[in-house]
Enzyme design. Structure first.
Site, mmCIF file in Angstrom:
data_model
loop_
_atom_site.group_PDB
_atom_site.id
_atom_site.type_symbol
_atom_site.label_atom_id
_atom_site.label_comp_id
_atom_site.label_asym_id
_atom_site.label_seq_id
_atom_site.Cartn_x
_atom_site.Cartn_y
_atom_site.Cartn_z
ATOM 1 N N ASP A 123 21.152 -0.134 8.513
ATOM 2 C CA ASP A 123 19.762 -0.372 8.875
ATOM 3 C C ASP A 123 18.940 0.900 8.653
ATOM 4 O O ASP A 123 19.473 2.001 8.640
ATOM 5 C CB ASP A 123 19.635 -0.837 10.336
ATOM 6 C CG ASP A 123 20.147 0.192 11.334
ATOM 7 O OD1 ASP A 123 21.181 0.814 11.049
ATOM 8 O OD2 ASP A 123 19.524 0.367 12.399
ATOM 9 N N GLU A 124 17.650 0.709 8.459
ATOM 10 C CA GLU A 124 16.644 1.774 8.420
ATOM 11 C C GLU A 124 16.954 2.876 7.392
ATOM 12 O O GLU A 124 16.906 4.063 7.708
ATOM 13 C CB GLU A 124 16.456 2.366 9.823
ATOM 14 C CG GLU A 124 15.919 1.352 10.816
ATOM 15 C CD GLU A 124 15.603 1.941 12.172
ATOM 16 O OE1 GLU A 124 14.605 1.503 12.786
ATOM 17 O OE2 GLU A 124 16.338 2.841 12.631
#
EC number: 3.2.1.52
Length: 607
Positions: free
Chosen positions: A403-404
């Site tokens: 993620d991210e």
């Protein structure tokens, strides 16, 4: 020493007092994200939200003021959790902690609970047919079966006993035609019949009786319950990277999960701040990152202060797994690749391209928090790590993170530029997808199912593949898209089931606010299969709550963040869609309040 701080619009005004003269003092603290002083000092170091601000020499009795602001103008402090965490002073004479500000939810007097007619059970059963009369279970039940020993132990730990040391007859029957985890209860004044298809169904039937005994003060309404879960994955995530929770706290959380029929613990022990699992293949990783603070590889971000942290031994893992087995809970471990790897890169050199001149910064302000997939050293490190971590847990599943990924990741890496040309990859999402597919494929070939956050499905080549279980967190749209690609999906939208979000917009509340303020009603005010996604309803396999620990400075602070909102999560994960409304959930939360209190679990008490 004295310290206080207050929010003033976009700024935070801090006042530091000292009872003795200090030479060359440096104010060390952490905020939610990258920040800087507007007045009162000079920024000398910044790592994500952690900052060091040089102050002028302070005389004895001085009261010095520093005004701070976040670098990103979109970050506006919302409540007390956004004030400096873990503050201390470094000076020529040593290091001194500053008094911490009051942290966590402030619990007031509980409002008068609303009336709760009907069956007081969370999650409510699929079917309840009331009959006349009540079963007197005040002294507990009597049974010859050992299938409910786990419920008896749970009752003892939650102070909800006696359970199996009474006289009300409890007869168990096996019916192999019942669905997995399902059960049937026939409650009569002379005794109770519990029919189950498997051991888990028997356990949940016992949990239902335990909860009804508590909420109806031992006088359980007579009637028939037919029950089974809607979803097989009913999860709760705990971030142990930003805050190290004692193993006992994890066990307490699992007990609470079991009381409400949640069956998956997502154990997040690796992130930018730490890797907290003791592994044989990479001892430097956990030894060098278990603690953060003064003189450590990772400074005191997110309230780390002068020194804080810890790691989980294989003995701790065994303890967690023993409890999880007794509670019919599976444990999903998570490592983080390719981003959220700041601590990883600090502890294990050689996993970034030495020719990389990029300046990518993560959303939380970390530089160089991404592993480089074009280096064979990365694979020589990740593959043994992934295999060892997955091998510790019976589920044979490993969450890979993903993620991210920061904007601009790998753009300055000549090695990744060559990789893109060689593999026909167009951009960072496709590089990430290529990396995830390779790692997932390696695990899948060894019988380990990969899992990941929603971003792992990105990339023109299809992303992670390999029947990976996807977790949709920014909302439900990415989850629906992943389902249409053929993935099974667990819905965990931040706007509904991120329990680190503040309950309200009150400045005296506590928690994050980037997704929403999440009150109790909001936890059931949504559908895991939204309108228009009926074509992939079979791919939505679960619901999960998440608790991220950026604001947590002590284990007990999670309790009123999770309770009573965990009740809404339990409803969405178990019951038919829309069965429990927001007003009904508030009634049930009032009925369950004394249960939380008896169990010693602090709950949020604001209206």
């Amino acid at each position: 020493m004295s310290f206080d701080a207050a929010i003033e619009g976009r700024t935070i005004r801090c006042r530091i007092g000292t009872d003795r003269a200090l030479k060359a003092p440096v104010f060390c603290y952490s905020l939610m994200a990258a920040n800087r002083p507007m007045s009162g000092g000079v920024l000398v170091r910044s790592v994500a939200g952690y900052s060091e601000v040089a102050l002028p020499d302070l005389s004895a009795g001085a009261l010095h003021e520093v005004v701070l602001e976040h670098v990103d103008p979109e970050y506006r402090p919302r409540n007390r959790a956004w004030l400096p965490l873990g503050p201390y002073l470094r000076h020529a004479g040593g290091v001194d902690p500053l008094p911490p500000l009051p942290s966590g939810v402030i619990s007031g007097e509980a409002p008068e609970p609303p009336p709760c007619p009907g069956l007081r059970l969370v999650p409510p059963p699929q079917s309840w047919a009331a009959a006349t009369g009540v079963a007197d279970a005040r002294g507990g039940f009597s049974t010859r079966s050992h299938l409910l020993d786990g419920v008896e132990a749970l009752a003892g730990r939650l102070n909800l006993g006696p359970f199996l040391r009474g006289s009300l007859a409890l007869r168990l029957h096996h019916d192999p035609t019942l669905v997995a985890e399902g059960y049937r209860l026939e409650i009569g004044a002379a005794g109770v019949d519990l029919t189950h298809g498997d051991a888990t169904g028997a356990f949940y039937g016992g949990v239902t009786l335990l909860q009804l005994k508590a909420t109806h003060e031992g006088m359980i309404p007579c009637g028939a319950i037919e029950d089974a879960p809607r979803f097989g994955w009913r999860g709760q995530h705990l971030d142990c990277a930003r805050h190290f929770y004692r193993p006992e706290t994890i066990l307490r959380l699992m007990d609470l999960m079991a009381l409400f029929k949640l069956n998956r613990l997502h154990w997040h022990f690796a992130d930018d701040e730490a890797f907290r699992l003791e592994v044989d293949c990479l001892p430097d990783l956990w030894r060098k990152t278990a603690y953060r603070g003064e003189g450590e590889l990772v400074p005191g971000v997110f309230g780390g202060g002068i020194r804080s942290g810890g790691s989980y031994s294989k003995g701790d893992v065994a303890t967690v797994l023993e409890r999880s087995a007794a509670l019919h809970i599976g444990v999903l471990p998570e490592i983080e690749v390719p981003a959220h790897a700041f601590a990883f890169n600090q502890a294990v050199p050689g996993l970034r391209d030495p020719g990389d001149n990029g300046a990518e910064i993560s959303i939380q302000g970390y530089a160089q928090n991404v592993l480089n997939p074009a280096l064979e050293a990365t694979w020589d490190t990740l593959i043994p790590l992934a295999e060892e971590v997955a091998g510790l847990f019976p589920m044979r599943m490993l969450h890979l993170g993903c993620d991210e990924l920061p904007p601009g990741a790998w753009e300055g890496s000549p090695l990744v530029t060559a990789l893109k040309a060689r593999e026909g990859l167009a951009g960072r999402d496709e590089v990430q997808g290529w990396m995830m597919e390779r790692l997932a494929g390696h695990l899948a070939a060894r019988g380990i199912r990969p899992a990941a956050w929603e971003e792992a499905a990105k990339g023109a080549q299809g992303g992670i593949g390999h029947e990976a279980l996807m977790f949709s967190w920014t909302g439900q749209g990415p989850g629906i898209a992943a389902a249409r690609m053929g993935h099974d999906v667990v819905m965990c939208p931040a706007q509904k089931v991120y329990f680190d979000m503040a309950h309200t917009g009150d400045a005296d509340d506590w928690g994050a606010a980037w997704a929403a303020f999440v009150n109790l009603e909001e936890t059931v005010n949504w559908s895991p299969v939204p309108k228009g996604a009926e074509d992939v309803a079979h791919r939505i396999v679960g619901v999960q709550g998440c608790f991220w620990s950026e604001f947590t400075t002590a284990d007990a602070e999670i309790e009123p963040m999770i309770a009573p909102r965990i009740l809404g999560l339990a409803c969405k994960a178990w019951e038919p869609d829309g069965l429990t409304s927001g007003p009904r959930l508030r009634e049930l939360a009032g009925a369950l309040g004394p249960v939380f209190d008896t169990a010693g679990w602090t709950r949020h008490r604001t209206p």
